[in-house]
Design an enzyme around this catalytic site. Structure first.
Site, PDB file in Angstrom:
ATOM      1  N   ASN A   7      -5.552   2.086  -9.963  1.00 60.91           N
ATOM      2  CA  ASN A   7      -5.477   1.590  -8.588  1.00 60.91           C
ATOM      3  C   ASN A   7      -5.189   0.086  -8.638  1.00 60.91           C
ATOM      4  OD1 ASN A   7      -5.875   0.859  -5.934  1.00 60.91           O
ATOM      5  ND2 ASN A   7      -7.931   1.719  -5.769  1.00 60.91           N
ATOM      6  N   ARG A  91      -2.819   5.315  -7.398  1.00 61.29           N
ATOM      7  CA  ARG A  91      -3.017   5.249  -5.954  1.00 61.29           C
ATOM      8  C   ARG A  91      -1.925   4.362  -5.368  1.00 61.29           C
ATOM      9  NH1 ARG A  91      -8.454   3.429  -2.909  1.00 61.29           N
ATOM     10  NH2 ARG A  91      -7.731   3.862  -0.829  1.00 61.29           N
ATOM     11  N   ARG A 241     -11.535  -7.664   9.846  1.00 62.82           N
ATOM     12  CA  ARG A 241     -10.369  -7.313  10.680  1.00 62.82           C
ATOM     13  C   ARG A 241     -10.822  -7.000  12.107  1.00 62.82           C
ATOM     14  NH1 ARG A 241      -8.149  -2.783   6.668  1.00 62.82           N
ATOM     15  NH2 ARG A 241      -8.769  -3.929   4.810  1.00 62.82           N
ATOM     16  N   GLU A 384     -12.321   8.688  -4.281  1.00 62.20           N
ATOM     17  CA  GLU A 384     -10.863   8.746  -4.155  1.00 62.20           C
ATOM     18  C   GLU A 384     -10.201   8.962  -5.511  1.00 62.20           C
ATOM     19  OE1 GLU A 384     -11.740   5.235  -2.185  1.00 62.20           O
ATOM     20  OE2 GLU A 384     -10.441   5.619  -0.480  1.00 62.20           O
TER      21      GLU A 384
END
Ligand code: ADP
Length: 402
Positions: A7, A91, A241, A384
């Site tokens: 990743n 990924r 965010r 994941e």
């Protein structure tokens, strides 16, 4: 089959080596500060001591070289030679509209990834760099890419189109894509096991709540709607965010603060969210500590985050005409019992009843709702890397059994 999962971030590489016979972890590690002073790799082979080594690494190629050195180190490594690694799974953040599943890397796939760079300018380039480095340094291992966007490709136009001139979708692919797809898919698979109900018979609302956060409505095992959009900025309030806002706010900040569009977007990505509102931290452990000491803005930030998750859960229950379970994962979803309590509060009429005692439970996969809760509440540890490794194994086995 032994699978290496990679990743690549802009200055980092996370990796795991998995034995897919029993899905056990053989080794894992993290390369940080690629291209900056103080590049460092930390590596742990299961059952051995963690090794931390500072080595200059100017790019991802150097980083992958260090990963290989760590994995094959005669004392602290995990394999005798690279030949023991059967396949590599990467990924990749953005697969655009072209990819709705993981795929084996070939020239065309690489070209398509390059074409998607404009959709994910910060994320896809390091992903591509990692793939190319592995091709060069481990040419014998087949490579697979697993996309964060792929799971959401089942979303219908009515849920993925923005109400802007249609030509922008046609010309530039401006639409909702959704992210965290590997995690949402994993949650659906695990929830199906925990509830002992076929995933095709389930309506789920999966909440991946970490630094980045998103909620997905999953109907019959397929993504039906999701909170992140064209980029991972849309949707929930996050650590730094802003999530959904009135787009006119962007112009207002630019004008009043004399900032460029790029600068305002950086503020909305990196200085907003619960950090921006509280002025304290993006980490919920800090926020809740500040809240306990009477910090009002920290309290508002925590409640604001919960409110936005609740908002999406409500919307998705309405959209799917009900839900069988709400699933929590990610650093906040897994560990923050106060947050789960705030999100599920006052939803009894909707059929959600969190059991306070069960909500305190530790464990990687547990049911937190009361026995009579119509909609179950689950928490589980996402993985994941395992999703990527499973896809890699399946695709490589299929390809080579032909
Ligand atoms: P990323 O999106 O970077 O993978 P994670 O899923 O690891 O992030 O989530 C990290 C966040 O999880 C932290 O910033 C923090 O807000 C939250 N978190 C982690 N542990 C706890 C905890 N024990 N209590 C509350 N929040 C936690």
């Amino acid at each position: 089959m032994i699978v290496l999962v990679i990743n690549c971030g802009s200055s980092s590489i996370k990796y795991q080596l998995l034995n897919m016979e029993d899905e056990s972890l053989i080794a894992k590690g993290l390369v940080e500060r690629i291209g900056i002073e103080g590049s460092v790799i930390s590596h742990t082979t299961t059952g051995k001591e963690k090794v931390v080594k500072e080595v200059p690494m100017k790019d991802h190629n150097d980083g992958i070289e260090q990963v290989i050195a760590a994995l094959t180190d005669p004392e602290t490594g995990a394999v005798k030679s690279l030949d023991e690694i059967d396949a590599i799974g990467h990924r990749v953040v953005h697969g655009g509209e072209k990819y709705n599943t993981s795929v084996i890397v070939n020239e065309q796939v690489l070209k398509d990834l390059e074409d998607c760079v404009s959709l994910a300018p910060l994320h896809n380039p390091p992903n591509i760099a990692g793939i190319k480095a592995c091709m060069k340094l481990m040419p014998n291992a087949p490579e697979v890419v697993a996309f964060d966007t792929a799971f959401h490709q089942t979303i219908k136009p009515v849920n993925y189109l923005y109400a802007i001139p249609y030509e922008y979708y046609q010309k530039y692919g401006i639409r909702r894509y959704g992210f965290h797809g590997l995690s949402h898919m994993f949650m659906a698979q695990e929830a199906s096991k925990m509830l002992n109900i076929d995933v095709d018979d389930l309506k789920l609302i999966t909440c991946h709540l970490g630094n980045g956060a998103s909620v997905t409505a999953i109907k019959h095992g397929r993504s039906f709607d999701t909170s992140m959009g064209y980029t991972p900025l849309e949707g929930l309030v996050m650590g730094t965010r802003c999530g959904d806002i009135d787009p006119a706010v962007i112009e207002a900040i630019a004008e009043k603060e004399g900032k460029s569009l790029e600068e305002v977007l950086a503020i909305l990505n990196k200085e907003s969210g619960v950090l921006g509102v509280s002025g304290v931290s993006s980490d919920f452990r800090d926020l809740e500590a500040a809240m306990a000491e009477g910090n009002t803005r920290a309290k508002i930030a925590v409640e604001l985050f919960a409110r936005r998750v609740k908002f999406y859960i409500g919307a998705y229950i309405a959209e799917m005409n009900g839900a069988d379970a709400i699933v929590f994962t990610g650093g906040i979803g897994e560990n923050d019992k106060l947050m789960r309590e705030l999100i599920c509060k006052n939803m009894g009429n909707m059929g959600v009843k969190l059991d306070p005692a069960k909500n305190n439970q530790k464990g990687d996969a547990v049911i937190l709702s009361t026995d009579d809760s119509k909609i179950k509440v689950l928490k589980l540890a996402t993985n994941e890397e395992l999703v990527i490794a499973r896809d890699t194994k399946e695709l490589v086995e299929k390809e080579f059994s032909r």
